[in-house]
Design a protein around this motif. Structure first.
Motif, mmCIF file in Angstrom:
data_model
loop_
_atom_site.group_PDB
_atom_site.id
_atom_site.type_symbol
_atom_site.label_atom_id
_atom_site.label_comp_id
_atom_site.label_asym_id
_atom_site.label_seq_id
_atom_site.Cartn_x
_atom_site.Cartn_y
_atom_site.Cartn_z
ATOM 1 N N ALA A 64 29.978 -64.570 39.981
ATOM 2 C CA ALA A 64 31.053 -65.074 40.843
ATOM 3 C C ALA A 64 30.730 -64.931 42.325
ATOM 4 O O ALA A 64 31.496 -65.397 43.165
ATOM 5 C CB ALA A 64 32.355 -64.346 40.527
ATOM 6 N N GLY A 65 29.607 -64.285 42.642
ATOM 7 C CA GLY A 65 29.191 -64.164 44.032
ATOM 8 C C GLY A 65 29.528 -62.855 44.701
ATOM 9 O O GLY A 65 29.365 -62.721 45.912
ATOM 10 N N LEU A 66 29.984 -61.845 43.931
ATOM 11 C CA LEU A 66 30.275 -60.542 44.500
ATOM 12 C C LEU A 66 29.009 -59.681 44.520
ATOM 13 O O LEU A 66 28.145 -59.808 43.653
ATOM 14 C CB LEU A 66 31.358 -59.823 43.698
ATOM 15 C CG LEU A 66 32.807 -60.128 44.049
ATOM 16 C CD1 LEU A 66 33.162 -61.568 43.690
ATOM 17 C CD2 LEU A 66 33.744 -59.167 43.304
ATOM 18 N N ILE A 67 28.916 -58.833 45.511
ATOM 19 C CA ILE A 67 27.891 -57.795 45.521
ATOM 20 C C ILE A 67 28.421 -56.661 44.655
ATOM 21 O O ILE A 67 29.521 -56.167 44.882
ATOM 22 C CB ILE A 67 27.617 -57.313 46.950
ATOM 23 C CG1 ILE A 67 27.103 -58.473 47.804
ATOM 24 C CG2 ILE A 67 26.620 -56.165 46.953
ATOM 25 C CD1 ILE A 67 26.930 -58.121 49.265
ATOM 26 N N ARG A 68 27.672 -56.274 43.642
ATOM 27 C CA ARG A 68 28.220 -55.289 42.703
ATOM 28 C C ARG A 68 27.257 -54.141 42.460
ATOM 29 O O ARG A 68 26.047 -54.226 42.678
ATOM 30 C CB ARG A 68 28.636 -55.943 41.397
ATOM 31 C CG ARG A 68 27.631 -56.236 40.305
ATOM 32 C CD ARG A 68 26.394 -56.842 40.689
ATOM 33 N NE ARG A 68 25.602 -57.284 39.530
ATOM 34 C CZ ARG A 68 24.292 -57.145 39.478
ATOM 35 N NH1 ARG A 68 23.655 -56.556 40.463
ATOM 36 N NH2 ARG A 68 23.599 -57.614 38.457
ATOM 37 N N GLY A 69 27.849 -53.017 42.043
ATOM 38 C CA GLY A 69 27.078 -51.835 41.718
ATOM 39 C C GLY A 69 27.745 -51.087 40.593
ATOM 40 O O GLY A 69 28.890 -51.365 40.225
ATOM 41 N N ALA A 70 27.028 -50.121 40.042
ATOM 42 C CA ALA A 70 27.540 -49.322 38.928
ATOM 43 C C ALA A 70 27.829 -47.899 39.383
ATOM 44 O O ALA A 70 27.202 -47.393 40.314
ATOM 45 C CB ALA A 70 26.515 -49.301 37.794
ATOM 46 N N TYR A 71 28.797 -47.258 38.707
ATOM 47 C CA TYR A 71 29.049 -45.851 38.999
ATOM 48 C C TYR A 71 29.122 -45.027 37.725
ATOM 49 O O TYR A 71 29.396 -45.533 36.631
ATOM 50 C CB TYR A 71 30.300 -45.659 39.860
ATOM 51 C CG TYR A 71 31.643 -45.827 39.187
ATOM 52 C CD1 TYR A 71 32.245 -44.788 38.473
ATOM 53 C CD2 TYR A 71 32.360 -47.016 39.318
ATOM 54 C CE1 TYR A 71 33.499 -44.932 37.899
ATOM 55 C CE2 TYR A 71 33.613 -47.169 38.744
ATOM 56 C CZ TYR A 71 34.171 -46.124 38.036
ATOM 57 O OH TYR A 71 35.407 -46.278 37.466
ATOM 58 N N HIS A 72 28.839 -43.746 37.890
ATOM 59 C CA HIS A 72 28.853 -42.772 36.791
ATOM 60 C C HIS A 72 29.920 -41.733 37.072
ATOM 61 O O HIS A 72 30.000 -41.199 38.188
ATOM 62 C CB HIS A 72 27.487 -42.087 36.685
ATOM 63 C CG HIS A 72 27.457 -40.943 35.707
ATOM 64 N ND1 HIS A 72 27.330 -41.139 34.347
ATOM 65 C CD2 HIS A 72 27.547 -39.601 35.894
ATOM 66 C CE1 HIS A 72 27.328 -39.956 33.735
ATOM 67 N NE2 HIS A 72 27.471 -39.008 34.652
ATOM 68 N N PHE A 73 30.744 -41.442 36.071
ATOM 69 C CA PHE A 73 31.737 -40.384 36.212
ATOM 70 C C PHE A 73 31.143 -39.077 35.725
ATOM 71 O O PHE A 73 30.792 -38.929 34.557
ATOM 72 C CB PHE A 73 33.009 -40.702 35.431
ATOM 73 C CG PHE A 73 34.098 -39.687 35.670
ATOM 74 C CD1 PHE A 73 34.772 -39.661 36.867
ATOM 75 C CD2 PHE A 73 34.427 -38.757 34.699
ATOM 76 C CE1 PHE A 73 35.773 -38.720 37.108
ATOM 77 C CE2 PHE A 73 35.423 -37.814 34.925
ATOM 78 C CZ PHE A 73 36.098 -37.796 36.135
ATOM 79 N N ALA A 74 31.022 -38.116 36.634
ATOM 80 C CA ALA A 74 30.356 -36.854 36.336
ATOM 81 C C ALA A 74 31.257 -35.888 35.573
ATOM 82 O O ALA A 74 32.426 -35.717 35.917
ATOM 83 C CB ALA A 74 29.908 -36.198 37.640
ATOM 84 N N LEU A 75 30.688 -35.254 34.570
ATOM 85 C CA LEU A 75 31.313 -34.115 33.894
ATOM 86 C C LEU A 75 30.296 -32.975 33.929
ATOM 87 O O LEU A 75 29.535 -32.765 32.982
ATOM 88 C CB LEU A 75 31.689 -34.476 32.452
ATOM 89 C CG LEU A 75 32.809 -35.500 32.273
ATOM 90 C CD1 LEU A 75 33.082 -35.749 30.788
ATOM 91 C CD2 LEU A 75 34.090 -35.052 32.968
ATOM 92 N N PRO A 76 30.259 -32.235 35.023
ATOM 93 C CA PRO A 76 29.209 -31.228 35.218
ATOM 94 C C PRO A 76 29.220 -30.079 34.222
ATOM 95 O O PRO A 76 28.236 -29.324 34.158
ATOM 96 C CB PRO A 76 29.480 -30.715 36.639
ATOM 97 C CG PRO A 76 30.198 -31.835 37.308
ATOM 98 C CD PRO A 76 31.065 -32.420 36.238
ATOM 99 N N ASP A 77 30.293 -29.930 33.468
ATOM 100 C CA ASP A 77 30.336 -28.862 32.473
ATOM 101 C C ASP A 77 29.732 -29.283 31.136
ATOM 102 O O ASP A 77 29.628 -28.462 30.220
ATOM 103 C CB ASP A 77 31.774 -28.392 32.257
ATOM 104 C CG ASP A 77 32.716 -29.507 31.832
ATOM 105 O OD1 ASP A 77 32.388 -30.693 32.087
ATOM 106 O OD2 ASP A 77 33.777 -29.208 31.260
ATOM 107 N N LYS A 78 29.322 -30.524 31.004
ATOM 108 C CA LYS A 78 28.838 -31.025 29.717
ATOM 109 C C LYS A 78 27.315 -31.031 29.609
ATOM 110 O O LYS A 78 26.763 -30.838 28.523
ATOM 111 C CB LYS A 78 29.361 -32.440 29.470
ATOM 112 C CG LYS A 78 30.877 -32.549 29.423
ATOM 113 C CD LYS A 78 31.465 -31.682 28.323
ATOM 114 C CE LYS A 78 32.980 -31.854 28.244
ATOM 115 N NZ LYS A 78 33.588 -30.945 27.231
ATOM 116 N N SER A 79 26.636 -31.300 30.692
ATOM 117 C CA SER A 79 25.173 -31.365 30.677
ATOM 118 C C SER A 79 24.672 -31.343 32.115
ATOM 119 O O SER A 79 25.463 -31.400 33.059
ATOM 120 C CB SER A 79 24.685 -32.619 29.947
ATOM 121 O OG SER A 79 25.282 -33.779 30.483
ATOM 122 N N SER A 80 23.375 -31.280 32.290
ATOM 123 C CA SER A 80 22.798 -31.148 33.615
ATOM 124 C C SER A 80 22.933 -32.424 34.440
ATOM 125 O O SER A 80 23.119 -33.521 33.899
ATOM 126 C CB SER A 80 21.317 -30.779 33.496
ATOM 127 O OG SER A 80 20.577 -31.894 33.001
#
Length: 249
Positions: free
Chosen positions: A90-106
């Protein structure tokens, strides 16, 4: 346990809005703040928005979007492909994000999982650098810092950033609130020099005080609802600067 990013971010917003209300007594902003008029508008989405009408989003003024890809090392947004590819088409500049759960893994393990499941980057001017969403614990209200000391939290973020840089060539954009950052990293300034800030602050005419070290924000999430699907955001620069930022220059 909820695996959609939207409920967890809702928890963060409730807390952030409460903190803002202590000093601003602001109300939710349906459209972009007047102080930010003219800045490129964008939004962020997760599985909660499902199959987004990207042409409609573009017609309403969206110029960029961040899309949830992963959480911890065992969740991938089932709508990610439609959202990530559809927004680009559609012409948008897009990126991905990660939701951190620091108590689950490194941090390194979560960064590697993120990259394998959508958190990539190319210097094409249409792909934003991957983002790390690190904020209030949505699954345990008593442990908003995930049971980590301030020093260990800083170490976790550094490990995530180092692995992402190794695999993609970019440091992550960091999404957080000033309140969480101060409480859980001790106000660390270790990331400000080479990490763009995506600040969350709702119900306010401005982005407010920033975490230690940062003198300006790159993205500002100013509301959790408005004319665009998902959360409402602004980029702190011109449309041409947004493309330059995406390219990594």
């Amino acid at each position: 346990m909820a695996r959609d990013r939207k409920p967890s971010r809702h928890r963060a917003r409730v807390i952030a809005a409460s903190v803002a209300a202590l000093t601003i007594a602001g109300t939710a902003l349906a459209e972009s703040p007047a102080s930010a008029a003219g800045l490129p508008k964008g939004h962020d989405v997760s599985a909660h928005q499902k199959n987004v009408d990207w042409a409609g989003s573009k017609a309403k003024g969206a110029r960029f979007v961040y899309i949830k890809a992963t959480e911890s090392t065992n969740y991938r947004n089932p709508y990610f492909t439609q959202q990530y590819n559809g927004s680009r088409d559609a012409g948008l500049i897009r990126g991905a994000y990660h939701f951190a759960l620091p108590d689950k893994s490194s941090g390194a393990a979560q960064a590697a999982y993120f990259v394998r499941n959508g958190g990539t980057w190319t210097a094409d001017g249409r792909t934003l650098p991957p983002a790390l969403d690190i904020e209030y614990n949505p699954y345990d209200r008593k442990h908003q810092c995930y049971g980590l000391s301030k020093a260990k939290m800083v170490g976790w973020i550094k490990a995530f950033s180092d692995e992402l840089k190794r695999e993609t060539g970019r440091r992550p954009v960091i999404y957080t609130t000033t309140h969480w950052w101060n409480a859980c990293t001790g106000g660390s300034s270790a990331f400000a020099a080479n990490h763009a800030l995506w600040i969350a602050r709702h119900g306010s005419p401005d982005a407010g005080p920033l975490p230690a070290g940062w003198s300006f924000w790159t993205f500002w999430q100013y509301d959790n609802g408005g004319s665009l699907p998902g959360d409402q955001n602004l980029f702190n620069g011109s449309p041409s600067r947004l493309k330059t930022f995406a390219r990594g220059y």
